[in-house]
Scaffold this motif. Structure first.
Motif, PDB file in Angstrom:
ATOM      1  N   THR A   1       0.498  -1.371   0.178  1.00 50.63           N
ATOM      2  CA  THR A   1       0.048   0.336   0.069  1.00 50.63           C
ATOM      3  C   THR A   1       0.977   1.439  -0.018  1.00 50.63           C
ATOM      4  O   THR A   1       1.974   1.548   0.586  1.00 50.63           O
ATOM      5  N   ALA A   2       0.807   2.164  -0.706  1.00 52.41           N
ATOM      6  CA  ALA A   2       0.930   3.765  -0.621  1.00 52.41           C
ATOM      7  C   ALA A   2       1.361   3.709   0.700  1.00 52.41           C
ATOM      8  O   ALA A   2       0.509   4.052   1.794  1.00 52.41           O
ATOM      9  N   PRO A   3       2.582   4.806   1.060  1.00 51.69           N
ATOM     10  CA  PRO A   3       3.013   5.228   2.642  1.00 51.69           C
ATOM     11  C   PRO A   3       1.707   6.375   2.611  1.00 51.69           C
ATOM     12  O   PRO A   3       1.859   6.725   4.326  1.00 51.69           O
ATOM     13  N   PHE A   4       0.950   7.522   2.200  1.00 49.07           N
ATOM     14  CA  PHE A   4       0.431   7.993   2.058  1.00 49.07           C
ATOM     15  C   PHE A   4      -1.182   8.285   0.906  1.00 49.07           C
ATOM     16  O   PHE A   4      -0.833   7.301  -0.066  1.00 49.07           O
ATOM     17  N   LEU A   5      -2.311   8.669   1.456  1.00 50.26           N
ATOM     18  CA  LEU A   5      -2.916   8.468   0.477  1.00 50.26           C
ATOM     19  C   LEU A   5      -3.663  10.382   0.925  1.00 50.26           C
ATOM     20  O   LEU A   5      -3.478  10.776   1.862  1.00 50.26           O
ATOM     21  N   LEU A   6      -4.363  10.453  -0.342  1.00 46.61           N
ATOM     22  CA  LEU A   6      -5.182  11.741  -0.193  1.00 46.61           C
ATOM     23  C   LEU A   6      -7.015  11.352  -0.251  1.00 46.61           C
ATOM     24  O   LEU A   6      -6.767  11.344  -1.266  1.00 46.61           O
ATOM     25  N   ILE A   7      -6.946  11.781   0.750  1.00 45.35           N
ATOM     26  CA  ILE A   7      -8.923  11.595   0.924  1.00 45.35           C
ATOM     27  C   ILE A   7      -9.100  13.169   0.303  1.00 45.35           C
ATOM     28  O   ILE A   7      -8.927  14.444   0.796  1.00 45.35           O
ATOM     29  N   ILE A   8     -10.234  13.041  -0.377  1.00 38.70           N
ATOM     30  CA  ILE A   8     -10.679  13.920  -0.959  1.00 38.70           C
ATOM     31  C   ILE A   8     -12.493  13.975  -0.967  1.00 38.70           C
ATOM     32  O   ILE A   8     -12.599  12.579  -1.468  1.00 38.70           O
ATOM     33  N   LEU A   9     -12.263  15.146  -0.469  1.00 41.61           N
ATOM     34  CA  LEU A   9     -14.430  15.035  -0.229  1.00 41.61           C
ATOM     35  C   LEU A   9     -14.934  16.238  -0.754  1.00 41.61           C
ATOM     36  O   LEU A   9     -14.516  17.358  -0.590  1.00 41.61           O
ATOM     37  N   TYR A  10     -15.368  15.509  -1.808  1.00 40.39           N
ATOM     38  CA  TYR A  10     -16.722  16.581  -2.734  1.00 40.39           C
ATOM     39  C   TYR A  10     -17.876  16.985  -1.933  1.00 40.39           C
ATOM     40  O   TYR A  10     -18.683  16.245  -2.552  1.00 40.39           O
ATOM     41  N   VAL A  11     -18.191  18.072  -1.924  1.00 39.43           N
ATOM     42  CA  VAL A  11     -19.937  18.157  -1.640  1.00 39.43           C
ATOM     43  C   VAL A  11     -20.032  18.895  -2.286  1.00 39.43           C
ATOM     44  O   VAL A  11     -19.571  20.593  -2.470  1.00 39.43           O
ATOM     45  N   TYR A  12     -21.501  18.983  -2.588  1.00 37.82           N
ATOM     46  CA  TYR A  12     -22.375  20.505  -3.823  1.00 37.82           C
ATOM     47  C   TYR A  12     -23.791  19.895  -3.190  1.00 37.82           C
ATOM     48  O   TYR A  12     -24.179  19.173  -3.248  1.00 37.82           O
ATOM     49  N   GLY A  13     -24.525  21.177  -2.640  1.00 41.88           N
ATOM     50  CA  GLY A  13     -25.969  20.819  -2.477  1.00 41.88           C
ATOM     51  C   GLY A  13     -26.254  19.824  -1.972  1.00 41.88           C
ATOM     52  O   GLY A  13     -25.547  19.867  -0.252  1.00 41.88           O
ATOM     53  N   GLN A  14     -27.122  18.940  -2.140  1.00 40.40           N
ATOM     54  CA  GLN A  14     -27.455  18.031  -0.903  1.00 40.40           C
ATOM     55  C   GLN A  14     -26.247  16.677  -1.388  1.00 40.40           C
ATOM     56  O   GLN A  14     -27.093  15.388  -0.777  1.00 40.40           O
ATOM     57  N   GLY A  15     -25.774  16.996  -2.461  1.00 34.72           N
ATOM     58  CA  GLY A  15     -24.467  14.940  -2.282  1.00 34.72           C
ATOM     59  C   GLY A  15     -23.382  15.552  -2.029  1.00 34.72           C
ATOM     60  O   GLY A  15     -22.817  16.722  -1.807  1.00 34.72           O
ATOM     61  N   SER A  16     -22.383  14.396  -1.317  1.00 33.37           N
ATOM     62  CA  SER A  16     -21.380  14.191  -2.078  1.00 33.37           C
ATOM     63  C   SER A  16     -20.463  13.042  -2.684  1.00 33.37           C
ATOM     64  O   SER A  16     -21.189  12.066  -2.656  1.00 33.37           O
ATOM     65  N   SER A  17     -19.255  12.713  -2.681  1.00 34.60           N
ATOM     66  CA  SER A  17     -18.858  11.665  -3.100  1.00 34.60           C
ATOM     67  C   SER A  17     -17.055  12.403  -2.427  1.00 34.60           C
ATOM     68  O   SER A  17     -16.975  13.274  -2.159  1.00 34.60           O
ATOM     69  N   MET A  18     -16.728  11.361  -2.306  1.00 33.51           N
ATOM     70  CA  MET A  18     -15.167  10.856  -1.740  1.00 33.51           C
ATOM     71  C   MET A  18     -13.863   9.875  -2.412  1.00 33.51           C
ATOM     72  O   MET A  18     -14.328   9.372  -3.081  1.00 33.51           O
ATOM     73  N   THR A  19     -13.033  10.371  -2.907  1.00 33.35           N
ATOM     74  CA  THR A  19     -12.086   9.300  -2.882  1.00 33.35           C
ATOM     75  C   THR A  19     -10.530   9.680  -2.554  1.00 33.35           C
ATOM     76  O   THR A  19     -10.279  10.102  -1.746  1.00 33.35           O
TER      77      THR A  19
END
Length: 56
Positions: free
Chosen positions: A2-20
């Motif tokens: 597994t990679a030494p670090f992970l960049l977590i990105i949370l995208y929040v828009y209106g009533q929805g959201s997504s994460m990667t």
């Protein structure tokens, strides 16, 4: 492996959201990518980023 670090990105828009999560080789690269991701934030959306240590 597994990679030494992970960049977590949370995208929040209106009533929805997504994460990667994106594997990163170093903390410095992760922090630079987090700054670039935050630049995509707009008037109608919020972007939250976090660099976390992955398993090695």
């Amino acid at each position: 492996m597994t990679a030494p670090f992970l960049l977590i990105i949370l995208y929040v828009y209106g009533q929805g959201s997504s994460m990667t999560s994106v594997p990163m080789e170093t903390l410095e690269l992760c922090e630079q990518a987090a700054v670039q991701a935050k630049k995509l934030e707009g008037a109608l959306s919020n972007i939250k980023t976090q660099c976390v240590r992955g398993e090695v």
